[in-house]
Design an enzyme around this catalytic site. Structure first.
Site: not given
Length: 854
Positions: A821, A588
C-alpha cells in the site's frame, strides 16, 4: 391487530356498563328514553347544525395536521413512498449508462462469469445479483493448529499470493504459497454454440510441495463449494465420488444458464467427503464448515465432513484430501438439454490434457498482449517484467461484482427515537476494481480513477463498463457515495462505524482523470474508428451525469471566496485527534487547518475542480454540444481555476516556495495524557488534544503532497521561477526526497510521522504513496519535454525518481512476495496492507513511461 386482540376488544364493549345497557348486547347502548321511545326530542335542529359545523371543522383541522405531519416525515426520510423518496436516495433522472447497446449482447455475455469475488482467495460468480457462486477453502497450519483459509486476510501470513496472469475476461492463473505448500488455481472460460448464457468454465487446482523432496509426503485438505444465492435447490451427484474419469458433483437449474452440472476429475488417489446446507447467505460459510469438521472430530476422531446434507440444500461443500502433489479439474457446463451427447465432449475439452493445452495458450496470449500494451521487454530485466505482469494481473484479477444497498447518513435529530441514523440507497450493482483484496475488497471512488488509468490501456471496454457502473450510482443531487459496501459479504468485512456514507462529503473526482485520458487518446488517434465511436457514444450519454457530478462539487464544496473550495466532513469538536482528519479528501490524516471551519480553502480540491472543469470543456468540444452556455461555463471555470496569479494570491507562500491550504490554524497543538472520569465514575487515562495558542486565519505551513497539486495539474508556467522552487523542494533530501520516492509530508513539518490519536499511526504523514508519485512523475516528464529554463533539471529529477520507485517496488516484491500500500521513507520497506495492487500497480505505467497528457 391480531385475532386475539380483536376478540378481547369486542368483549370489553359487550360488558361495558352504559346506563340502561343490556349485558350481552352486540351494539352500543343508547339512553333509556331513546331506546324505549319515551320523552321529547333531546336535541334541537339548530343545535344539531351547529354541532355538525364544529365536527366538520375539527375533521378539516385534523386532516391539515395529519398532512403536515406526514409531509414532515417524508421530508426527513422517515416515511415515504416511491413517488416521494428523499432526494438523497433518489436516482439521477437520466438514462443509465449500463443500458447502452455497447454493454449488451456479446460484451455482457462475455463478462458474465468471472473471478468476481476478490475478498476470497479463489472465487467465481456471475455478474447478477443472486448468482451461482463457487469458491475454495483449505486447511492451513498456524502455531501448530489447523486454521481455515477462505477470506483473504493479512493475518494469515501467506508467503505470497496473487494472480500471475489474468486478462480480465476469460482467464486467470494464481499462486498461493503457505509454508511448504503451493496452491495454483487457474480459471478459464469456453464459448460456443448451444451453451448456457455466459458459456462453460473450468477450474484447475494444482497442489504441490514447496522446496521439499517429493519423497516427503504431506496431506492437504481442500474444500471446494458451490452455492446458489437465490436459494435454488442443488442436486447432489452421488454419495460416493469416483474420480477415475469424471464424476458429477452437483447439478441444478437456473433461469440464466438453464440446466447445469459441475464435475470433478483427477488422476490422483484422493479421499472425498461432502456436506450440504440450506442457508440464505454465504458470508459465514467457513464457520459452518469448521463447525461440521469439529463435530465429526469429536464424535469419530476424523477430520472430514459428515457426508450429509440438509433438506433442499442450496450449498454443497466437497472436501478433497490427498498426499501432495495432486491436481483436480472442476468443469462447469450449462445449457444442458436432455441427454445431449455433447456434454461428455464439453467435459473432455475442459479437463486433462485439453485443459492443459488451453491454459498454455491463454498464458501465451497474456504475455503477447502484455508486450503489445506496455512495450517493456527492451527496457527492463526479467525480474522487473515479472513485477509488471503481477501488477496488471492483480489489478484485473481484483475486479469484483457487488450488489446491495449503501447506508446513507441522515441527521439524528430527524429520528430522535431511532437507533438507526441512515437511509438505504436504492438496490444497485457495481462492477469495480478494488484497492486490496485482503483489506479493501470493495469499491472506493477516488481509487477507481487511478485504477482505470492502467486498465483502459489493457481493455478500454472494461474501463467504460466500470466507469458506467459508478456513474449510474449518481443520485438526483449529483452525489456518489465514496465507499461502496454492497451485500452481506462486503458488510461482514467492514467495521460498523465506517459503513454509513455522508451525503455532504465528496471524494476526489478521479474518474475525470481517465475520461480526459481517453479523450486525449481519441485526439492522438490511438483508437480505430469503431473504438472511437464507442467512446464517443459513452461520453454522449455520460455527459449529463458528469455535468451533475461537477455541479454538485461546484456548489456543495465551494468556499467563501470565488475560486475556492474546501472538503466537508472534518470534525470541529474532536478532542482526540491531533489534527482532525479529512477523510473526504482521500488523504485522511494529512495535516490541514488545526481548527476546521468554513473559512478553509483546500488547494488540492481546487486542482481537482480544475481537472473536472477542463475535462467537461473537452467533452463539450469533442461532442460538438450545441449548448454553448454550458461549454463557456466550463471553459470560464477552468480558466478561473488555472489563473496562476489568483492561485498564488490564495495559496502560495513565498517564504517556503510552496502552495498551502488556508484556514483557522495554529501550530501550538499537542496530544497530552489526561486523567478523565468516565460515566461509570471510574478514572481513566486518555490521550487528548490541547491547544496552547489561539488559532488564526492563515496559510497552513505543511509542505507535502497537497503542496504539489498545482505542479501536478501543470498550472505553473514552464518558465516561472516558482517552478524551479517546486523542483528544489522535491529534490531536497532534508525535506521530501528519499531514495525510495517522494515522501508524503516534509521531514521538517511539525506533523511529520506524528500519531493522530493514541491508536492512529501516521498514514499520509511521511510514507511514500505510489499514486501521488505517479502524478509527480507525470508532471516532471511533462516539464522535461517542453521548452523552458527548467527542462534539464526536470529531466534529471524525473530520471532518478523513476529509477528509485521502480527499484524499490521490485526489491520489496521479491523480498516479501507482495506489492504494498505504501513504502517506508527511511528504509523503503513495504508498509500498510499487502497485495495492494490498486494504485500501487501504477508502477507498471511508470515502467512503460506512460502518463496522462493533461
Amino acid at each position: 391487530m391480531t385475532g386475539a386482540s380483536r376478540r378481547s376488544a369486542r368483549g370489553r364493549i359487550k360488558s361495558s356498563s352504559f346506563p340502561g345497557g343490556d349485558e350481552g348486547s352486540d351494539s352500543l347502548p343508547y339512553p333509556p328514553s331513546i331506546r324505549r321511545g319515551k320523552g321529547k326530542e333531546l336535541v334541537s335542529i339548530g343545535a344539531f347544525k351547529t354541532n355538525l359545523k364544529i365536527l366538520i371543522g375539527l375533521i378539516i383541522l385534523g386532516i391539515i395536521v395529519i398532512y403536515f405531519v406526514i409531509n414532515r416525515l417524508v421530508r426527513h426520510g422517515l416515511l415515504y413512498d416511491e413517488s416521494q423518496k428523499p432526494r438523497v436516495i433518489t436516482p439521477f433522472p437520466a438514462p443509465k449508462l449500463m443500458d447502452l447497446s455497447m454493454f449488451q449482447g456479446d460484451h455482457k455475455e462475455s463478462l458474465y462469469w468471472g473471478t468476481y469475488r476478490p475478498h476470497v482467495y479463489f472465487g467465481v460468480r456471475a455478474r447478477t445479483p443472486l448468482s451461482l457462486v463457487a469458491g475454495l477453502m483449505w486447511l492451513g497450519v498456524k502455531d501448530e493448529m489447523y486454521v481455515m483459509r477462505h477470506f483473504c486476510e493479512n493475518s494469515d501470513d501467506l508467503s505470497t499470493f496473487g494472480w500471475r496472469e489474468h486478462n480480465g475476461r476469460d482467464f486467470g492463473r494464481q499462486e498461493l504459497v503457505e509454508n511448504d505448500m503451493v496452491l495454483e488455481t487457474s480459471f478459464v472460460k469456453s464459448k460456443g454454440d448451444g451453451l448456457g448464457y455466459g458459456g462453460d468454465w473450468a477450474v484447475r487446482i494444482d497442489v504441490k510441495n514447496k522446496g521439499l523432496n517429493d519423497d516427503v509426503k504431506r496431506s492437504a485438505h481442500l474444500f471446494f463449494y458451490l452455492a446458489d444465492e437465490g436459494g435454488n435447490v442443488l442436486n447432489l451427484g452421488q454419495d460416493n465420488l469416483d474420480f477415475h474419469g469424471s464424476s458429477l458433483l452437483v447439478s441444478g437449474s437456473r433461469e440464466d444458464v438453464g440446466d447445469w452440472q459441475i464435475h470433478l476429475k483427477s488422476q490422483n488417489q484422493l479421499e472425498t467427503h461432502y456436506s450440504g446446507f440450506k442457508t440464505p447467505h454465504i458470508y459465514n460459510l467457513s464457520d459452518l464448515v469448521q463447525q461440521n469438521l469439529a463435530l465429526q472430530a469429536r464424535k469419530f476422531g476424523r477430520l472430514q465432513l459428515s457426508d450429509t446434507s440438509e433438506d433442499s440444500s442450496n450449498i454443497y461443500i466437497f472436501q478433497i484430501s490427498g498426499r501432495l502433489p495432486f491436481t483436480i479439474d472442476i468443469p462447469f457446463v450449462s445449457g444442458i438439454k436432455g441427454e445431449s451427447s455433447n456434454v461428455e465432449k464439453r467435459l473432455t475439452s475442459l479437463t486433462g490434457l485439453p485443459l492443459s493445452d488451453l491454459l498454455k495458450k491463454k498464458r501465451k496470449e497474456f504475455d503477447t498482449k502484455f508486450e503489445e500494451c506496455f512495450n517493456l521487454s527492451e527496457k527492463h530485466d526479467s525480474e522487473t517484467l515479472g513485477v509488471g505482469k503481477t501488477a496488471i494481473a492483480n489489478m484485473l484479477g481484483g475486479i469484483g461484482y457487488f450488489y446491495g444497498q449503501s447506508k446513507i447518513h441522515v441527521p439524528k435529530s430527524t429520528q430522535p427515537e431511532s437507533r438507526d441514523n441512515f437511509l438505504l440507497y436504492w438496490p444497485a450493482e457495481l462492477y469495480t476494481a478494488v484497492p486490496s483484496r485482503p483489506f479493501f475488497p470493495r469499491g472506493f471512488l477516488w481509487d477507481e480513477g487511478f485504477h482505470q488509468l492502467l486498465i483502459w490501456r489493457w481493455d478500454f471496454r472494461i474501463t467504460l463498463d466500470i466507469v458506467g457502473h459508478w456513474l449510474d450510482l449518481l443520485n438526483i443531487d449529483g452525489w456518489i457515495p465514496r465507499e461502496q459496501i454492497l451485500g452481506a459479504e462486503a458488510l461482514s468485512k467492514v467495521p460498523e462505524e465506517f459503513v454509513v456514507q455522508y451525503p455532504s462529503n465528496g471524494n476526489p473526482p478521479t474518474l475525470f482523470l481517465v475520461i480526459r485520458d481517453l479523450i486525449d487518446a481519441i485526439r492522438m488517434e490511438k483508437f480505430i474508428a469503431s473504438e472511437r465511436d464507442e467512446v464517443l457514444s459513452f461520453l454522449e450519454r455520460a455527459s449529463v451525469r458528469l455535468d451533475a457530478w461537477f455541479q454538485w462539487f461546484n456548489t456543495s464544496q465551494k468556499g467563501k471566496e470565488i475560486g475556492s473550495y474546501f472538503w466537508h466532513g472534518r470534525d470541529n469538536t474532536t478532542t482526540r485527534e491531533l489534527n482532525p482528519k479529512t477523510l473526504s479528501s482521500g488523504l485522511d490524516d494529512y495535516p490541514r487547518a488545526s481548527h476546521p471551519s468554513e473559512d478553509e480553502r483546500h488547494v488540492d480540491l481546487r486542482c481537482w475542480m480544475y481537472l473536472a472543469a477542463d475535462c467537461m470543456h473537452s467533452i463539450t468540444e469533442l461532442l460538438g454540444k450545441r449548448d454553448k452556455l454550458s461549454k463557456e461555463d466550463y471553459n470560464s471555470t477552468a480558466k478561473l481555476l488555472s489563473n496562476f496569479n489568483l492561485l498564488n494570491q490564495m495559496h502560495y507562500d513565498s517564504d517556503h516556495g510552496a502552495y498551502f491550504d488556508f484556514g483557522n490554524h495554529t501550530e501550538k497543538v499537542k496530544l497530552i495524557w489526561k486523567e478523565v472520569i468516565q460515566e461509570n465514575g471510574q478514572l481513566s487515562r486518555q490521550l487528548l488534544r490541547k491547544t496552547f495558542g489561539k488559532p488564526k486565519l492563515q496559510l497552513v505551513p505543511h509542505v507535502g503532497y497537497v503542496s504539489f497539486f498545482p505542479f501536478m495539474s501543470r498550472i505553473i508556467p514552464h518558465d516561472s521561477p516558482i517552478l524551479e522552487k517546486q523542483l528544489d523542494l522535491l529534490s531536497n533530501r532534508s525535506i521530501l526526497w528519499s531514495d525510495y520516492g517522494i515522501v508524503s509530508l516534509a521531514k521538517t513539518s511539525s506533523m511529520y510521522m506524528k500519531r493522530n490519536t493514541e491508536h492512529d499511526a501516521p498514514y499520509w504523514r511521511g510514507p511514500i504513496w505510489m499514486n501521488m508519485n505517479y502524478m509527480i512523475l507525470s508532471s516532471l516528464h511533462h516539464y522535461s519535454i517542453v521548452d523552458g529554463p527548467y527542462r534539464e533539471k526536470s529531466r534529471a529529477i524525473y530520471t532518478e525518481l523513476r529509477s528509485n520507485l521502480i527499484r524499490n517496488v521490485v526489491r520489496n516484491y521479491y523480498e516479501t512476495g507482495y506489492i504494498w500500500e505504501q513504502y517506508d521513507q527511511v528504509k523503503g520497506r513495504g508498509k500498510g496492507t499487502r497485495l495492494f495492487t490498486g494504485w500501487s500497480a501504477l508502477t507498471l505505467l511508470i515502467m512503460s513511461e506512460d502518463y496522462p497528457i493533461f
